[in-house]
Motif scaffolding. Structure first.
Motif, mmCIF file in Angstrom:
data_model
loop_
_atom_site.group_PDB
_atom_site.id
_atom_site.type_symbol
_atom_site.label_atom_id
_atom_site.label_comp_id
_atom_site.label_asym_id
_atom_site.label_seq_id
_atom_site.Cartn_x
_atom_site.Cartn_y
_atom_site.Cartn_z
ATOM 1 N N VAL A 53 36.060 -55.001 -81.027
ATOM 2 C CA VAL A 53 36.622 -54.533 -79.771
ATOM 3 C C VAL A 53 35.510 -54.512 -78.739
ATOM 4 O O VAL A 53 34.391 -54.100 -79.042
ATOM 5 N N GLU A 54 35.811 -54.963 -77.540
ATOM 6 C CA GLU A 54 34.843 -54.844 -76.450
ATOM 7 C C GLU A 54 35.074 -53.503 -75.769
ATOM 8 O O GLU A 54 36.210 -53.142 -75.472
ATOM 9 N N ILE A 55 33.984 -52.775 -75.562
ATOM 10 C CA ILE A 55 34.082 -51.438 -74.983
ATOM 11 C C ILE A 55 33.182 -51.355 -73.761
ATOM 12 O O ILE A 55 32.017 -51.757 -73.806
ATOM 13 N N GLU A 56 33.709 -50.821 -72.682
ATOM 14 C CA GLU A 56 32.931 -50.575 -71.476
ATOM 15 C C GLU A 56 32.067 -49.336 -71.744
ATOM 16 O O GLU A 56 32.593 -48.259 -72.016
ATOM 17 N N MET A 57 30.758 -49.488 -71.688
ATOM 18 C CA MET A 57 29.838 -48.413 -72.059
ATOM 19 C C MET A 57 29.144 -47.763 -70.861
ATOM 20 O O MET A 57 28.209 -46.989 -71.039
ATOM 21 N N VAL A 79 21.614 -44.906 -77.550
ATOM 22 C CA VAL A 79 23.033 -45.289 -77.550
ATOM 23 C C VAL A 79 23.587 -45.131 -78.961
ATOM 24 O O VAL A 79 24.723 -44.691 -79.153
ATOM 25 N N ASN A 80 22.787 -45.452 -79.960
ATOM 26 C CA ASN A 80 23.222 -45.311 -81.349
ATOM 27 C C ASN A 80 23.585 -43.860 -81.676
ATOM 28 O O ASN A 80 24.539 -43.605 -82.412
ATOM 29 N N ASP A 81 22.845 -42.899 -81.136
ATOM 30 C CA ASP A 81 23.158 -41.484 -81.365
ATOM 31 C C ASP A 81 24.527 -41.137 -80.796
ATOM 32 O O ASP A 81 25.289 -40.374 -81.400
ATOM 33 N N ILE A 82 24.838 -41.695 -79.640
ATOM 34 C CA ILE A 82 26.161 -41.471 -79.030
ATOM 35 C C ILE A 82 27.239 -42.095 -79.906
ATOM 36 O O ILE A 82 28.283 -41.484 -80.158
ATOM 37 N N ILE A 83 26.992 -43.302 -80.405
ATOM 38 C CA ILE A 83 27.964 -43.971 -81.274
ATOM 39 C C ILE A 83 28.191 -43.166 -82.553
ATOM 40 O O ILE A 83 29.322 -43.044 -83.030
#
Length: 172
Positions: A53-57, A79-83
């Motif tokens: 899925v493409e996600i607007e980040m 960003v990985n921590d947010i994911i």
């Protein structure tokens, strides 16, 4: 030839199968055996599915920037921590994804224990952020950094790299 794991030269043995490559057997560490066992288990009886899925980040990147401007350099989040946090919250919201198939039953997990892929000399290992759904971004970031450092120093305990209910690998 020399092994990547050992500085001792390898001695190759001819295969008994005609045309097959010669091979060498090397003993592996207990950690490597557990990693291999878990990978084999995940490919075998555990159903695997892929989702793209493409996600607007943009909002996530703005959140990261806002958090990181208010903390010290060693507390900054990735960003990985947010994911990790978002995946953990999603797993709790969708319990069939935070489950595993057992011999005759489905096992649903109460918390989201997120495995994070860390590259080490022997391959990949996935230390686990326990109860990631209950932790904040700063706590997750600190724990990821601590576990990654322990993994690279080969100081993880088995309970720190087993039992993830979901795993994330940073492909970037």
């Amino acid at each position: 030839q020399t092994s990547i794991v050992s500085s001792q030269p390898r001695t190759f043995v001819a295969s008994t199968v005609v045309g097959a490559s010669a091979y060498t057997d090397e003993n592996t560490s207990k950690m490597r055996q557990i990693i291999a066992s878990r990978l084999a288990e995940s490919i075998g009886p555990i159903p695997t599915f892929y989702l793209t899925v493409e996600i607007e980040m943009d909002n996530a990147l703005e959140l990261r920037k806002a958090i990181n401007t208010s903390v010290s350099e060693d507390e900054k989040i990735s960003v990985n921590d947010i994911i990790i946090k978002v995946a953990a919250l999603s797993l709790v919201k969708h319990p069939f994804v935070n489950a595993s198939y057992q011999d005759k039953s489905l096992r649903f997990y109460e918390q989201a224990d997120i495995g994070i892929a860390v590259a080490i000399d022997e391959g990949l290992i996935t230390p686990v952020i326990r109860g990631a759904n209950l932790k904040g971004f700063l706590e997750i970031a600190a724990e990821v950094k601590d576990l990654a450092a322990k993994a690279k120093a080969k100081k993880l305990q088995p309970e720190e790299y087993t039992g993830a209910t979901f795993s994330i690998s940073n492909l970037g």
